[in-house]
Design a protein around this motif. Structure first.
Motif, short mmCIF file in Angstrom:
data_model
loop_
_atom_site.label_atom_id
_atom_site.label_comp_id
_atom_site.label_asym_id
_atom_site.label_seq_id
_atom_site.Cartn_x
_atom_site.Cartn_y
_atom_site.Cartn_z
N VAL A 33 72.23 52.55 74.45
CA VAL A 33 71.92 53.17 75.73
C VAL A 33 72.73 54.45 75.89
O VAL A 33 73.92 54.48 75.58
CB VAL A 33 72.21 52.20 76.90
N VAL A 34 72.06 55.51 76.36
CA VAL A 34 72.72 56.79 76.60
C VAL A 34 72.38 57.26 78.01
O VAL A 34 71.42 56.80 78.61
CB VAL A 34 72.28 57.86 75.59
N SER A 35 73.16 58.19 78.49
CA SER A 35 72.87 58.84 79.75
C SER A 35 72.05 60.09 79.45
O SER A 35 72.23 60.71 78.40
CB SER A 35 74.17 59.22 80.45
N GLU A 36 71.18 60.48 80.34
CA GLU A 36 70.36 61.66 80.09
C GLU A 36 71.18 62.94 80.04
O GLU A 36 70.73 63.95 79.52
CB GLU A 36 69.25 61.78 81.14
N ASP A 37 72.42 62.90 80.55
CA ASP A 37 73.29 64.07 80.54
C ASP A 37 74.16 64.15 79.29
O ASP A 37 74.89 65.13 79.13
CB ASP A 37 74.19 64.05 81.77
N ASP A 38 74.09 63.16 78.40
CA ASP A 38 74.90 63.18 77.17
C ASP A 38 74.41 64.27 76.24
O ASP A 38 73.22 64.51 76.09
CB ASP A 38 74.82 61.83 76.44
N LEU A 39 75.35 64.94 75.60
CA LEU A 39 75.02 65.96 74.60
C LEU A 39 74.56 65.29 73.31
O LEU A 39 74.95 64.17 73.00
CB LEU A 39 76.22 66.85 74.31
#
Length: 150
Positions: A33-39
Motif C-alpha cells: 500500500v502506498v499514498s498517492e503523494d509518495d514519490l
C-alpha cells in the motif's frame, strides 16, 4: 468527536491504494500500500526492501538509482523518479534494472585505461575457461568425494 478528527487527518494525508510491481525475472508481483503523494523513488525503495524481505530471486540489491519503474501499457518510457505515484494513474507497474550505458560497460569491464585486470578477474571472465567454470569444477569434485563408513 475524536473519530471525526482522525478521519480528517487521514484525508489530509492523501488517499492510499494497493499497487502491484512485477519484477522482470521474478515469480510474481510485489504488493503493498502506498499514498498517492509518495514519490516514485520512495516506491522503488519500498519495493526493493519488500523484495529482499521476502527472499525473492534473483537478488537485486538495494541501489535504487540502478532501477526504473514503468507502466506495463507503455514499456518504452520509465516513470520519472520525482513524480508522485498518484499522478501516474495506474496501479500496476513493472520494475527492471536500467540499461547500462557505454561508459558504464567500459568501466565495468576494466577497460577504463587504469591498467590490466586482476588475475581473479581474468580467471572469472576468460572466455576460454567458460566464465565461472572454476567453482563448478570444485563443486562437482566435492560431490564425488566418498565418505568411508566404519
Amino acid at each position: 468527536m475524536l473519530l471525526y478528527k482522525q478521519k480528517k487527518n487521514q484525508a489530509a494525508k492523501g488517499k492510499r491504494f494497493l499497487i502491484n510491481i512485477t519484477v522482470r525475472g521474478s515469480a510474481g508481483p510485489i504488493r503493498f500500500v502506498v499514498s498517492e503523494d509518495d514519490l516514485v523513488v520512495t516506491v522503488l525503495d519500498n519495493a526493493l526492501k519488500q523484495y529482499a524481505r521476502e527472499g525473492r530471486l534473483p537478488v537485486l540489491g538495494s541501489d535504487i538509482n540502478s532501477f526504473m519503474l514503468y507502466c506495463p501499457v507503455s514499456e518504452t518510457e520509465a516513470i520519472s523518479p520525482w513524480m508522485t505515484i498518484g499522478s501516474v494513474g495506474f496501479r500496476n507497474f513493472g520494475m527492471c534494472k536500467k540499461p547500462q550505458t557505454e561508459k558504464d560497460k567500459v568501466i565495468g569491464n576494466g577497460v577504463d585505461g587504469g591498467g590490466d585486470k586482476s588475475p581473479l578477474d581474468k580467471a572469472v571472465t576468460d572466455p576460454r575457461k567458460g566464465g565461472s567454470g572454476n567453482w563448478k569444477a570444485w563443486f562437482n569434485k566435492s560431490l564425488n568425494l566418498k565418505i568411508s563408513s566404519h
